[in-house]
Design an enzyme around this catalytic site. Structure first.
Site, mmCIF file in Angstrom:
data_model
loop_
_atom_site.group_PDB
_atom_site.id
_atom_site.type_symbol
_atom_site.label_atom_id
_atom_site.label_comp_id
_atom_site.label_asym_id
_atom_site.label_seq_id
_atom_site.Cartn_x
_atom_site.Cartn_y
_atom_site.Cartn_z
ATOM 1 N N ASP A 9 0.877 -1.165 0.000
ATOM 2 C CA ASP A 9 0.000 0.000 0.000
ATOM 3 C C ASP A 9 0.919 1.220 0.000
ATOM 4 O O ASP A 9 2.047 1.152 0.515
ATOM 5 C CB ASP A 9 -0.877 -0.042 1.262
ATOM 6 C CG ASP A 9 -1.638 1.232 1.476
ATOM 7 O OD1 ASP A 9 -2.423 1.620 0.589
ATOM 8 O OD2 ASP A 9 -1.436 1.866 2.543
ATOM 9 N N ASP A 11 0.008 4.984 0.838
ATOM 10 C CA ASP A 11 -0.180 5.993 1.887
ATOM 11 C C ASP A 11 -0.364 5.342 3.254
ATOM 12 O O ASP A 11 -1.264 4.536 3.459
ATOM 13 C CB ASP A 11 -1.385 6.870 1.555
ATOM 14 C CG ASP A 11 -1.224 7.552 0.194
ATOM 15 O OD1 ASP A 11 -0.126 8.042 -0.087
ATOM 16 O OD2 ASP A 11 -2.201 7.563 -0.579
#
Length: 170
Positions: A9, A11
């Site tokens: 991922d 952020d």
């Protein structure tokens, strides 16, 4: 089965979470993230990023802004073999937005790896659920925004990204 790919991922996992960030100058790696990605790369595993970018669908970001931020991420971390982004707002009901498996499956297809040989590393339950729905493994690295229930439900939890990568590579 041996791991062939690690999908991160963006952020809150690779870089500090700046909501709807369209400014590459605000890209700041999470402590230990650059070394963790380098460790995966040194093992010859495929590397990818799977990231919800609903700011596009909400009209808060443009593709050009997201591309500029991602270019900065690449400068900081080195290149990734696959970038999968979901531009849709949550109410659009797409199959790519995590927790749906679309981005994980697309990355696996692009990388030529089976989902069961893939690990998704993220900071919230949607990352874990997307991995599970795709048939991949997951490691949750909680942050202050991770809900306690998401931590309890995650099959594998690491204190930080360095530990997550150690778990993946062991």
């Amino acid at each position: 089965m041996e791991i062939a790919a690690v999908l991160f991922d963006r952020d809150g996992t690779l870089v500090e979470d700046v909501p709807y960030n369209g400014n590459p100058l605000l890209v700041l790696p999470v402590p230990g993230a650059v070394g963790a990605v380098a460790a995966v790369r040194s093992r010859g595993l495929a590397l990818g990023v799977v990231s919800n970018q609903s700011g596009i669908g909400r009209g808060l970001l443009t593709w050009d802004e997201v591309d500029a931020v991602n270019a900065r991420v690449e400068e900081v971390f080195g290149g990734f073999d696959s970038w999968q982004l979901c531009p849709h707002a949550p109410e659009q009901g797409c199959q790519c937005r995590k927790p749906e498996p679309g981005m994980v499956l697309a990355a696996c297809s692009e990388l030529g790896v089976l989902p069961e040989r893939t690990v998704v590393v993220g900071d919230i339950g949607a990352d874990v659920e997307a991995a599970e729905r795709a048939g991949a493994r997951s490691v949750l690295v909680p942050t202050p925004r991770t809900l306690p229930d998401e931590v309890r439900r995650a099959p594998v939890v690491a204190d930080d990204l360095a530990e997550a990568v150690r778990l993946v590579l062991s």
